[in-house]
Design an enzyme around this catalytic site. Structure first.
Site, mmCIF file in Angstrom:
data_model
loop_
_atom_site.group_PDB
_atom_site.id
_atom_site.type_symbol
_atom_site.label_atom_id
_atom_site.label_comp_id
_atom_site.label_asym_id
_atom_site.label_seq_id
_atom_site.Cartn_x
_atom_site.Cartn_y
_atom_site.Cartn_z
ATOM 1 N N LYS A 143 0.855 -1.187 0.000
ATOM 2 C CA LYS A 143 0.000 0.000 0.000
ATOM 3 C C LYS A 143 0.891 1.237 0.000
ATOM 4 C CE LYS A 143 -3.610 2.441 2.493
ATOM 5 N NZ LYS A 143 -4.618 2.405 3.550
ATOM 6 N N LYS A 147 -2.249 -1.531 -3.753
ATOM 7 C CA LYS A 147 -3.114 -0.354 -3.679
ATOM 8 C C LYS A 147 -2.277 0.908 -3.666
ATOM 9 C CE LYS A 147 -6.225 1.766 -0.409
ATOM 10 N NZ LYS A 147 -6.762 1.738 0.911
HETATM 11 C C1 PBG Z 1 -7.244 3.242 5.533
HETATM 12 C C2 PBG Z 1 -7.697 3.230 4.132
HETATM 13 C C3 PBG Z 1 -7.592 4.253 3.207
HETATM 14 C C4 PBG Z 1 -8.186 3.789 2.048
HETATM 15 C C5 PBG Z 1 -8.653 2.516 2.290
HETATM 16 N N1 PBG Z 1 -8.321 2.170 3.586
HETATM 17 C C6 PBG Z 1 -7.063 5.616 3.367
HETATM 18 C C7 PBG Z 1 -5.618 5.875 3.415
HETATM 19 O O1 PBG Z 1 -4.785 4.982 3.487
HETATM 20 O O2 PBG Z 1 -5.258 7.072 3.416
HETATM 21 C C8 PBG Z 1 -8.311 4.572 0.778
HETATM 22 C C9 PBG Z 1 -9.315 4.074 -0.189
HETATM 23 C C10 PBG Z 1 -9.598 5.003 -1.286
HETATM 24 O O3 PBG Z 1 -8.933 6.050 -1.471
HETATM 25 O O4 PBG Z 1 -10.544 4.717 -2.040
HETATM 26 N N2 PBG Z 1 -8.355 3.146 6.407
#
Ligand code: PBG
Length: 325
Positions: free
Chosen positions: A197, A249
């Site tokens: 991520k 992601k």
């Molecule tokens: C963390 C989380 C995020 C997203 C999914 N889980 C936010 C981040 O990491 O800043 C982002 C998903 C998206 O942008 O559609 N809870």
């Protein structure tokens, strides 16, 4: 005149030929819809930066879940927006907290038709907006955050979530949560590790969606966009710690990491087409600059072609319906 002997165009000549020759397909069953549910509102609240996506009430969530099941998608990923946030994200571990209440409601409504999954992270619940808890110097405290994740996992498993989406990027989070689940008799609850991520500008609209109070960024725990090998290292660690599924992601800017992951992973590989990726397509289509349907399909097809077995996308229901036409 020189005539080409090899003619790849032969298989592109008709829609029927192209359909038969397609190497990759998108099927509704491999689409997962992320959904937001907000505490203390009596009507769904539109998210301005994600046209078509709302913060649900419990009632509107139930109705949308039934529609999602009818569209034949594979599952949903729930995010909660609590009325009150605090330093440790108390709402995340409260059985009466919005995410846990919504999970129970979702499982009761569509639990047989859809895989109900939950985001396991503190950022929606903390007043500082970070994915973990902070130490005395204001830094994200890895191991103290793991303790909170363990508690959060037990609350979500008890609420009936089938797959916990560990998105906090703390070191050791998969092992910590797996142990907590197993010790508490939740051996059947699966872990989806947001393994690779990346710290991304494309999360922008999500911050509005969950009313994040984050100042600064997540660069001390999410991956640097420059790093491909490091993405694989995170994937390897999460598989070793017991992840049932690993995820890359965002999707679009990280298709190389996704392809690498698909080549080496021994567990399913999913990808998340995130809020900013959705918003860009929708905004361009609203301006008449691109064809919404075609761009939606092409973007998800690209993610599948790069190696994702399933895709989390805000287009899930819309795409499933368009595939059925
Ligand atoms: C963390 C989380 C995020 C997203 C999914 N889980 C936010 C981040 O990491 O800043 C982002 C998903 C998206 O942008 O559609 N809870």
């Amino acid at each position: 005149m020189i005539r080409p002997v090899i003619r790849p165009r032969r298989l592109r000549a008709t829609p029927a030929l192209r359909r038969l020759a397609a190497e990759t397909r998108v099927h509704p069953a491999e689409l997962v819809l992320p959904m937001f549910v907000r505490e203390g509102v009596d009507a769904p609240v539109p998210i301005a930066s994600m046209p078509g996506v709302v913060q649900h009430t419990l009632d509107s969530l139930r109705a949308a879940l039934v529609e999602a099941a009818e569209a034949g998608i594979g599952g949903v990923m729930l995010f909660g927006i609590p009325e009150r946030k605090d330093a440790i994200g108390s709402g995340a571990t409260d059985e009466h907290g919005i995410l846990n209440v919504a999970t129970r409601a979702a499982v009761a409504e569509v639990g047989d038709a859809l895989v109900v999954q939950t985001d396991l992270c503190l950022d929606e619940f903390t007043d500082h907006g970070h994915c973990g808890v902070l130490d005395a110097d204001g830094r994200v405290d890895n191991d103290a955050s793991l303790e909170r994740y363990r508690e959060m996992a037990l609350a979500q498993a008890a609420a009936g979530s089938a797959i916990l989406g560990l998105s906090g990027m703390m070191d050791g989070q998969v092992a910590a949560v797996r142990e907590a689940l197993d010790d508490a008799g939740h051996g059947d609850t699966a872990i989806l590790a947001y393994a690779a991520k990346y710290a991304s500008a494309f999360y922008g609209p999500f911050r509005e969606a969950v009313q994040s109070s984050l100042r600064g960024d997540r660069r001390t725990y999410q991956l640097d966009a420059a790093n491909r090998r490091e993405g694989l290292r995170e994937v390897e660690l999460d598989i070793a710690e017991g992840a049932d599924v690993v995820m890359v992601k965002p999707a679009m800017s990280y298709l190389d990491v996704l392809a690498d992951t698909a080549a080496m992973s021994t567990v399913p590989v999913w990808a998340y087409q995130i809020s900013g990726e959705y918003a860009m397509i929708v905004a361009a289509a609203q301006n008449g600059w691109i064809d919404r349907d075609a761009a939606m399909l092409e973007s998800v097809l690209g993610i599948r072609r790069a190696g994702a077995d399933a895709v989390l996308t805000y287009f899930a229901v819309e795409l499933a319906r368009s595939l059925a036409r």
